[in-house]
Design a protein around this motif. Structure first.
Motif, PDB file in Angstrom:
ATOM      1  N   TRP A  33       0.826  -1.219   0.000  1.00 33.12           N
ATOM      2  CA  TRP A  33       0.000   0.000   0.000  1.00 33.12           C
ATOM      3  C   TRP A  33       0.853   1.258   0.000  1.00 33.12           C
ATOM      4  CZ3 TRP A  33      -1.143   2.555   5.072  1.00 33.12           C
ATOM      5  CH2 TRP A  33      -1.966   3.689   4.920  1.00 33.12           C
ATOM      6  N   VAL A  34       1.831   1.345   0.907  1.00 30.16           N
ATOM      7  CA  VAL A  34       2.681   2.530   0.974  1.00 30.16           C
ATOM      8  C   VAL A  34       3.419   2.729  -0.345  1.00 30.16           C
ATOM      9  CG1 VAL A  34       4.692   3.576   2.094  1.00 30.16           C
ATOM     10  CG2 VAL A  34       2.939   2.460   3.487  1.00 30.16           C
ATOM     11  N   SER A  35       3.935   1.647  -0.921  1.00 31.86           N
ATOM     12  CA  SER A  35       4.651   1.778  -2.193  1.00 31.86           C
ATOM     13  C   SER A  35       3.727   2.267  -3.298  1.00 31.86           C
ATOM     14  CB  SER A  35       5.299   0.447  -2.580  1.00 31.86           C
ATOM     15  OG  SER A  35       4.339  -0.516  -2.973  1.00 31.86           O
ATOM     16  N   GLU A  36       2.508   1.750  -3.335  1.00 30.20           N
ATOM     17  CA  GLU A  36       1.568   2.158  -4.382  1.00 30.20           C
ATOM     18  C   GLU A  36       1.220   3.640  -4.269  1.00 30.20           C
ATOM     19  OE1 GLU A  36       0.198   0.611  -7.044  1.00 30.20           O
ATOM     20  OE2 GLU A  36       1.563  -1.048  -6.657  1.00 30.20           O
ATOM     21  N   ILE A  37       1.033   4.121  -3.051  1.00 25.72           N
ATOM     22  CA  ILE A  37       0.711   5.534  -2.867  1.00 25.72           C
ATOM     23  C   ILE A  37       1.906   6.396  -3.257  1.00 25.72           C
ATOM     24  CG2 ILE A  37       0.032   7.311  -1.209  1.00 25.72           C
ATOM     25  CD1 ILE A  37      -2.187   5.292  -1.867  1.00 25.72           C
ATOM     26  N   MET A  38       3.100   5.998  -2.857  1.00 26.47           N
ATOM     27  CA  MET A  38       4.301   6.762  -3.212  1.00 26.47           C
ATOM     28  C   MET A  38       4.532   6.787  -4.718  1.00 26.47           C
ATOM     29  SD  MET A  38       7.206   5.938  -0.342  1.00 26.47           S
ATOM     30  CE  MET A  38       7.109   6.686   1.290  1.00 26.47           C
ATOM     31  N   LEU A  39       4.190   5.687  -5.390  1.00 24.78           N
ATOM     32  CA  LEU A  39       4.445   5.588  -6.826  1.00 24.78           C
ATOM     33  C   LEU A  39       3.450   6.365  -7.683  1.00 24.78           C
ATOM     34  CD1 LEU A  39       5.425   1.813  -6.936  1.00 24.78           C
ATOM     35  CD2 LEU A  39       6.913   3.720  -7.590  1.00 24.78           C
ATOM     36  N   ARG A  86      -1.127  12.846   3.856  1.00 23.41           N
ATOM     37  CA  ARG A  86      -2.201  13.060   4.837  1.00 23.41           C
ATOM     38  C   ARG A  86      -3.235  11.944   4.736  1.00 23.41           C
ATOM     39  NH1 ARG A  86      -1.663  18.150   2.611  1.00 23.41           N
ATOM     40  NH2 ARG A  86      -3.703  18.036   1.606  1.00 23.41           N
ATOM     41  N   ASN A  87      -3.561  11.552   3.504  1.00 25.57           N
ATOM     42  CA  ASN A  87      -4.524  10.456   3.327  1.00 25.57           C
ATOM     43  C   ASN A  87      -3.958   9.133   3.824  1.00 25.57           C
ATOM     44  OD1 ASN A  87      -6.437  12.149   2.209  1.00 25.57           O
ATOM     45  ND2 ASN A  87      -5.828  11.729   0.098  1.00 25.57           N
ATOM     46  N   LEU A  88      -2.663   8.926   3.625  1.00 22.10           N
ATOM     47  CA  LEU A  88      -2.000   7.712   4.107  1.00 22.10           C
ATOM     48  C   LEU A  88      -2.141   7.619   5.627  1.00 22.10           C
ATOM     49  CD1 LEU A  88      -0.156   5.648   2.426  1.00 22.10           C
ATOM     50  CD2 LEU A  88       1.747   6.716   3.611  1.00 22.10           C
ATOM     51  N   HIS A  89      -1.914   8.744   6.280  1.00 20.48           N
ATOM     52  CA  HIS A  89      -2.001   8.791   7.739  1.00 20.48           C
ATOM     53  C   HIS A  89      -3.432   8.505   8.207  1.00 20.48           C
ATOM     54  CE1 HIS A  89      -1.007  11.154  11.656  1.00 20.48           C
ATOM     55  NE2 HIS A  89      -0.642   9.901  11.767  1.00 20.48           N
ATOM     56  N   LYS A  90      -4.401   9.123   7.544  1.00 22.81           N
ATOM     57  CA  LYS A  90      -5.808   8.898   7.903  1.00 22.81           C
ATOM     58  C   LYS A  90      -6.209   7.440   7.685  1.00 22.81           C
ATOM     59  CE  LYS A  90      -7.276  13.622   6.741  1.00 22.81           C
ATOM     60  NZ  LYS A  90      -8.041  14.450   5.766  1.00 22.81           N
ATOM     61  N   ALA A  91      -5.788   6.885   6.554  1.00 21.08           N
ATOM     62  CA  ALA A  91      -6.152   5.497   6.249  1.00 21.08           C
ATOM     63  C   ALA A  91      -5.516   4.528   7.239  1.00 21.08           C
ATOM     64  CB  ALA A  91      -5.750   5.147   4.813  1.00 21.08           C
ATOM     65  N   GLN A 102      -5.452  -4.900  10.722  1.00 13.52           N
ATOM     66  CA  GLN A 102      -5.279  -5.834   9.607  1.00 13.52           C
ATOM     67  C   GLN A 102      -5.928  -5.266   8.339  1.00 13.52           C
ATOM     68  OE1 GLN A 102      -3.501  -8.752   9.863  1.00 13.52           O
ATOM     69  NE2 GLN A 102      -3.028  -8.018  11.934  1.00 13.52           N
ATOM     70  N   PHE A 103      -5.180  -5.257   7.252  1.00 13.47           N
ATOM     71  CA  PHE A 103      -5.740  -4.752   6.003  1.00 13.47           C
ATOM     72  C   PHE A 103      -6.794  -5.715   5.459  1.00 13.47           C
ATOM     73  CE2 PHE A 103      -2.304  -1.807   5.998  1.00 13.47           C
ATOM     74  CZ  PHE A 103      -2.691  -0.770   5.164  1.00 13.47           C
ATOM     75  N   PRO A 104      -7.933  -5.178   5.020  1.00 14.34           N
ATOM     76  CA  PRO A 104      -8.920  -6.041   4.351  1.00 14.34           C
ATOM     77  C   PRO A 104      -8.296  -6.663   3.102  1.00 14.34           C
ATOM     78  CG  PRO A 104      -9.825  -3.863   4.834  1.00 14.34           C
ATOM     79  CD  PRO A 104      -8.354  -3.774   5.078  1.00 14.34           C
ATOM     80  N   ASP A 105      -8.737  -7.869   2.761  1.00 15.89           N
ATOM     81  CA  ASP A 105      -8.175  -8.539   1.586  1.00 15.89           C
ATOM     82  C   ASP A 105      -9.122  -8.510   0.399  1.00 15.89           C
ATOM     83  OD1 ASP A 105     -10.093 -10.306   2.409  1.00 15.89           O
ATOM     84  OD2 ASP A 105      -8.760 -12.038   2.613  1.00 15.89           O
ATOM     85  N   ASP A 106     -10.158  -7.670   0.478  1.00 21.52           N
ATOM     86  CA  ASP A 106     -11.068  -7.552  -0.665  1.00 21.52           C
ATOM     87  C   ASP A 106     -11.064  -6.110  -1.163  1.00 21.52           C
ATOM     88  OD1 ASP A 106     -13.954  -6.207   0.322  1.00 21.52           O
ATOM     89  OD2 ASP A 106     -12.769  -7.124   1.924  1.00 21.52           O
ATOM     90  N   GLY A 117      -8.123   4.294  -4.269  1.00 21.16           N
ATOM     91  CA  GLY A 117      -9.076   4.171  -5.362  1.00 21.16           C
ATOM     92  C   GLY A 117      -9.081   2.761  -5.929  1.00 21.16           C
ATOM     93  N   ARG A 118      -9.770   2.615  -7.032  1.00 22.55           N
ATOM     94  CA  ARG A 118      -9.989   1.289  -7.614  1.00 22.55           C
ATOM     95  C   ARG A 118      -8.678   0.582  -7.968  1.00 22.55           C
ATOM     96  NH1 ARG A 118     -13.727   0.160 -13.040  1.00 22.55           N
ATOM     97  NH2 ARG A 118     -13.276  -2.079 -13.248  1.00 22.55           N
ATOM     98  N   SER A 119      -7.776   1.282  -8.662  1.00 19.02           N
ATOM     99  CA  SER A 119      -6.551   0.631  -9.110  1.00 19.02           C
ATOM    100  C   SER A 119      -5.617   0.322  -7.938  1.00 19.02           C
ATOM    101  CB  SER A 119      -5.822   1.507 -10.133  1.00 19.02           C
ATOM    102  OG  SER A 119      -4.701   0.828 -10.673  1.00 19.02           O
ATOM    103  N   THR A 120      -5.511   1.249  -6.984  1.00 20.61           N
ATOM    104  CA  THR A 120      -4.651   1.005  -5.824  1.00 20.61           C
ATOM    105  C   THR A 120      -5.172  -0.162  -4.999  1.00 20.61           C
ATOM    106  OG1 THR A 120      -4.008   3.337  -5.739  1.00 20.61           O
ATOM    107  CG2 THR A 120      -3.673   2.042  -3.744  1.00 20.61           C
ATOM    108  N   ALA A 121      -6.488  -0.211  -4.799  1.00 21.95           N
ATOM    109  CA  ALA A 121      -7.086  -1.328  -4.057  1.00 21.95           C
ATOM    110  C   ALA A 121      -6.800  -2.646  -4.774  1.00 21.95           C
ATOM    111  CB  ALA A 121      -8.590  -1.117  -3.907  1.00 21.95           C
TER     112      ALA A 121
END
Length: 354
Positions: A33-39, A86-91, A102-106, A117-121
């Motif tokens: 998740w962190v890598s996807e947001i940074m990228l 900021r969104n990373l921190h909130k999430a 625990q991160f949801p797996d769906d 969003g859709r692609s990051t999820a």
């Protein structure tokens, strides 16, 4: 077609893809998740050192959730697009509070988290849990737009819908983790924005854009608008102790939540800066010393920054202690600072104009 597409892509990935990126090690949903947001909006080579430093400071989602926002923004400083941090921190706080850390797996539940969003999820589902999910980041859009010769700018709803249909159709049921990395790698390494290496592409025989010799026409460009030009004075105010006055910006908007230098309306001339400091900040200052200005480009406009250094000669008390605070330089550099402000603070020896 989708099977052949995926098979050839995976065969290419096995030989030429990137298998040793930092987020591939100790792979879990948090690191993915962190890598996807940074990228998002940022290249891999730029992201890697930030990702490694971020993981060292915030090794788990709980560490991130419990950290002060200033600490998070400080570790993001220089990556830009600070709403992502900021969104990373909130999430992270949502994951801890609503999902027990625990991160949801769906995909559907992941999309309820702030900034996902859709692609990051889908990337988290595929990369972390190895479940089938179609991604559509910028690299994938480019590959699919060229392969299927889809005209138009991908930001347009009708074009985006077509791209999603193809993304879903091509995503295999096996080796989904490898496939998602493979199609991102192909876009980043071969099917590049400029000078694509079509001769090295495993999909070249079926790529409609290549068959038509129209590779550079896809994807369509975003309609261009001239960026507005704005100007501001930025004040490097120093008190008798050598501290610098910083102002926390509003939580939304440009540099939201970061600490910056106080600004003065550009309509003021240099000879009016002392009066403006007295009127706006309640501070008496010596004559300003001008520093070399520069232009900083945001996504929507260009900002011409005119820095001026002023020494406070009287009482350094400021009325709004929540928004305005004095910091020693070393202390200031631990805060969330925009890159241009960090440069102004760390390089006060810049050539003075006056």
């Amino acid at each position: 077609m989708s099977d052949a597409f995926a098979d050839r892509l995976l065969a290419w990935y096995d030989q030429h893809g990137r298998h040793d990126l930092p987020w591939h090690h100790d792979r879990n949903a948090y690191r993915v998740w962190v890598s996807e947001i940074m990228l998002q909006q940022t290249q891999v080579t730029t992201v890697i050192p930030y990702f490694e430093a971020f993981m060292e400071r915030f090794p788990t989602v709980r560490d991130l959730a419990e950290a002060p926002e200033d600490d998070v923004l400080s570790h993001w400083s220089g990556l830009g697009y600070y709403a992502r941090a900021r969104n990373l921190h909130k999430a992270a706080r949502q994951v801890v509070q609503e999902h027990g850390g625990q991160f949801p797996d769906d995909q559907e539940t992941l999309e309820t988290l702030t900034g996902i969003g859709r692609s990051t999820a889908a990337a988290i589902v595929a990369q972390a849990f190895n479940k089938r999910a179609a991604i559509l980041d910028g690299n994938v859009k480019r590959v699919l737009a060229r392969y299927h010769a889809i005209p138009g700018w991908p930001g347009k709803t009708s074009v985006l819908q077509q791209l999603w249909q193809h993304a879903e159709a091509h995503t295999p049921t096996e080796r989904v983790r490898d496939y998602t990395q493979a199609i991102m790698d192909l876009g980043a390494m071969v099917c590049t924005r400029t000078r694509p290496a079509c001769e090295d592409c495993p999909l070249q025989t079926d790529c409609l854009a290549r068959q038509r010799d129209e590779v550079t026409l896809y994807p369509g460009s975003k309609p261009k608008k001239a960026k507005p030009e704005k100007t501001t004075w930025m004040l490097i105010l120093e008190d008798a102790e050598g501290r610098i006055l910083l102002e926390r910006r509003p939580p939304s908007g440009i540099w939201g939540g970061l600490w910056s230098l106080p600004e003065i309306d550009p309509a003021h001339g240099v000879d009016e800066l002392q009066e403006a400091c007295d009127r706006n900040l309640g501070l008496s200052c010596a004559e300003p010393e001008l520093i070399s200005g520069f232009r900083h480009t945001f996504s929507h406009y260009h900002l011409h920054i005119r820095p001026a250094r002023l020494t406070v000669t009287g009482d350094a008390t400021v009325a709004d202690s929540d928004r305005l605070r004095w910091f020693f330089r070393d202390e200031a550099l631990t805060l969330g600072l925009p890159a241009p402000i960090r440069s102004l603070i760390t390089e006060p020896e810049q050539t003075a104009l006056l």
